[in-house]
Structures are given as C-alpha cells and as structure tokens.
Design an enzyme around this catalytic site. Structure first.
Site, PDB file in Angstrom:
ATOM      1  CD  GLU A 232      -1.691   2.275   1.514  1.00 27.40           C
ATOM      2  OE1 GLU A 232      -1.468   3.391   0.825  1.00 27.40           O
ATOM      3  OE2 GLU A 232      -1.864   2.660   2.797  1.00 27.40           O
ATOM      4  CB  CYS A 266      -1.583   6.928   1.907  1.00 28.66           C
ATOM      5  SG  CYS A 266      -0.099   6.457   2.683  1.00 28.66           S
TER       6      CYS A 266
END
Length: 462
Positions: A232, A266
C-alpha cells in the site's frame, strides 16, 4: 555488535520522549524464531478461539484508549481527537474480523466433475512481516496484523522509529488481551537488518505501507526470495468538482479531506480538479475555510491542525512547495514555515498547478492543497487520471448516478468517494493500483492475502 541508540521527538515541543536501541541482527533473528515457534501453536487453535481473543483485543484497545491516544499524539503530532477516532476504527476492525473472518476462513466443499469431492482449506502459512509507517501508528498495525492473526499466522512488526513507543504498547495490549506470547512480535531494527528479515526462512510473506520507492525495494527483495507481498503505497488523490457540484459542500469536505491527520494521509484529498464554470466560486470558499484552520497544540481541543511529524518531513514538504512556485504555481494562503517551537506548517493552497511541478506530480505529505482548473467534466476526469498513482479519489456532483458511472468506468483508483471524504471502513476493501501498489486490506479481502488456498481431493473410487 553494539546496539545503536535513537530517540523519539515530540513534534509539537521538539522535546525528547524516549530513547531506544536498535536490535542487533542476532537478536532480531531470535525474535523471528520465537514468533515462528509461537505460530506453530497458534495455528492449531480453532478459528473461533482466535476470534474470541481478537474481540478481547478490541475491548483492550478501548480500555487503553486515553493512554494510547496521548502516546500517538505525542509521537507524531496528530490531533488528540483524531487519535481517539483512530483507536475506535481499530476496535471496529477487530470486531469485524473476529465475526466475519470466521466465515471467510471456513472450509469449502465442492463436487468433482468425475465424482468424489474436494475440500478447499484456507490454511495459515507462517510468519508475516509488516513494515509500517508512522502516520497512523495504531491503525497501520491493526489493519494487517489482526487479519493475519485471525488467519492463524504469526506477525512481525517493523514500525517507523518515531512511533516505537506505540509499537511496544500494542504488543503489551495484545498479550494482556490473551494473545499468545510472541505470536505478535516487534522488531526495532534498521533498514539493513530489515532486508535480512525479508529473506529469513521463517518469513513467508511481507506487507509494506510506504512510498513507491520503498515498495519497489521491498517488492524486489521479497520477489527474489519468492515471497508474496502486499504493498500500500503513496498517492496524489484527485477530487473532482464538476459543473453541477454543491460548492459549499465541496469546499467544506475538501478541507476535511486535505487537513485530516494534519494532511499526512496516503488516501487524503490532495489535488482538487475544478471545472472552469465553478472554479472562482469554489476557490474563494475553499481558501477561506483553509485560512480558518490555524495550527496549534495537538492536545488542545481547540486546535485545528497539529505539527508535521518530523523536522525533515516539514523541510521536504516546504521544498516541494517552493519548487512548485518556482515552476509557476501561486500561493493563495500559507506556504511559510512559522517561527517558534514545533514542526508546524500552515494550511496552504496552491493554484496554477501544472505538470512538472511537485504539487501536480508528487505526493505532498502535509496540509498543502493543489487547485487545478479543468475545461469541463471530461477534462477534469482526464486530469484526475493523469497520475502515476491510484489509491483514492473523489467526485462532487449533484447527479449521484452520473458520479457513480464516472467512478465505475473512468476513475483509475482503488477507491472513490462521492460527495464525501473518508479513510477506511472495516467492511470495504482498501488498496491501490499503478504506483500506489497492489493487494487489498479490509472487507474480508485482507484475511485471504496470506493463506494457503489448499485443495484436498477425495475421489469416489467407484
């Protein structure tokens, strides 16, 4: 070999919180071996037994929420209320995994074409190594550790060094809640030793949350050792403001999406792609709200924005703002490092953002927003996808069906928010495409990322 010391620093006060020592390679290897030995017993426990322990972890997180929330705020500067929200999300993930995870791990039976039957088992594979960042110190751990523990795997954690205190505290909470000793273990190690852990014989899978560069490095190292990875990585999420958007709602939610967790997320809203017909109205309202969010002590309930987590990260962020301005961007608010203690950075808005500028091409990890003008709705969608990243994004439109159609057929990301902003939901998958990585967490998907999907075949013998 002598153990090397390092300190953790409170980004709001610049004061030392604690001093730790990196493990030697030998000590790290011993920790891996202990985790493997614990796994050999843990995997024998029935899934429902593992689920009951994970439910206990949910309760323990809530019981320790005040202490844990303050620790996270001290280590990374996130607003205290955001730390509390993070712990609640983590407890919800534990409960979802403990209940829905049982079904995802049940054996399946299938009839074979030529008679007989087959059994499909989702079997644990061993020790899973997680390399995690600092921005959500508890959540980043919970989201990969809990599903793998539920699946029967052992779990190793290398956390970012500035949240070492949180890593140690989580191990304590897990074991006090009834988790077998050492089946979840913390490695306090540097990058060189981390590379050795990836290739260790007892490590069967690796998961990383971090930058694209880190993902390429870890993916290559694990791939050479024939070990599966889940990555990720970063992103530069675009939020589209279409010609029929509710501008008041869009401006309000855009600020939430950009400033949540001090902008160090993020899957935060970062690029705001606004159709020309509503650009000026949106810009005025968006900048006014951004300007009304002053920074302050993250432990103070009245503060709207905390500090950047580390001094070097603030410098990197500011350098990207300055480079963008040098290449033609214009600062509408913020953009200057304030005087005084703490690694604070003001809420900042840039316009005239174009390809070739960091504000357009890169991930700006902090409270800096980029406004980009689009000719029309189609152009806005083109600009949104004009990125090497693909973690999340958003669409503002009063026509919900059209927004869903754009999300389904045109938005090249792992997640799309419509007329809202959100981080993660326990029952929805999370992960990216392109340079934002691969693999999925949450929603019952992460629990099968690191299992052996085993076929057991029993012929009819007739």
């Amino acid at each position: 070999m002598k153990e090397i010391e390092f300190t953790t620093i409170n980004p709001a006060t610049e004061e030392v919180i604690a001093t730790y020592k990196y493990m030697t390679k030998e000590k790290a290897y011993n920790t891996v071996a202990s985790c493997h030995e614990a796994f050999l017993e843990w995997k024998k426990k029935p899934v429902k037994t593992r689920g009951a322990i994970i439910k206990n972890i949910a309760n323990a997180l809530r019981e320790h929420k005040d202490e844990l929330a303050q620790l996270m705020t001290d280590e990374v500067g996130k607003l205290l209320k955001h730390s509390h929200q993070e712990i609640q999300l983590c407890a919800n993930i534990c409960e979802y995994t403990a209940t829905k995870g049982v079904k995802r791990l049940e054996d399946e039976e299938r009839s074979l074409p030529n008679g007989g039957r087959g059994i499909i088992q989702y079997a644990p594979i061993g020790v899973i190594y997680g390399i995690q960042p600092w921005n959500f110190p508890t959540y980043q751990v919970i989201r990969y550790a809990i599903v793998n523990l539920m699946a029967g795997n052992g779990v190793l954690l290398k956390h970012a060094k500035n949240v070492t205190g949180t890593a140690i505290k989580l191990k304590e909470i897990f074991e006090n809640a009834g988790l077998d000793k050492d089946v979840f273990s913390v490695l306090i190690i540097d990058h060189d030793v981390s590379d050795d852990i990836i290739t260790h014989k007892y490590v069967r899978g690796v998961t990383l949350t971090g930058s694209s560069a880190a993902g390429k490095h870890v993916g290559k190292k694990a791939g050479e050792a024939l070990k599966k990875t889940v990555l990720e990585l970063g992103s530069n999420d675009a939020y589209l403001v279409l010609d029929d958007a509710d501008i008041d709602l869009a401006a309000k939610v855009s600020v939430q999406g950009r400033l949540y967790n001090n902008g160090e997320t993020c899957v935060a809203a970062k690029r705001f792609v606004v159709v020309e017909s509503v650009y000026e109205e949106y810009k005025e309202k968006f900048v006014n709200i951004m300007n009304s969010k002053p920074h302050g002590d993250p432990s103070d309930e009245s503060s709207k924005l905390g500090p950047i987590a580390r001094k070097d990260l603030r410098e990197e962020l500011h350098d990207k703002v300055l480079e963008s301005v040098e290449k033609g961007a214009k600062i509408l608010c913020g953009g200057e490092i304030p005087d005084g203690k703490g690694y604070y950075y003001p809420s900042t808005v840039l316009e005239n953002v174009t390809p070739g500028q960091p504000a357009y091409d890169d991930e700006l990890f902090g409270p800096v927003a980029s406004i980009i003008k689009a000719k029309n709705n189609e152009d806005a969608m083109r600009i949104a996808n004009d990125s090497r990243f693909g973690l999340g994004g958003g669409i503002f439109s009063k026509d919900e069906n059209r927004a869903i159609e754009l999300a389904r057929n045109h938005f090249d990301t792992g997640k799309v928010n419509i007329n809202g902003f959100g981080l993660a939901h326990p029952n929805m998958p999370f992960g990216g495409v392109k340079n934002s990585g691969y693999g999925r967490e949450h929603g019952g998907f992460g629990i099968r990322e690191f299992v052996n999907v085993k076929s057991i075949v029993i012929p009819s013998n007739k």
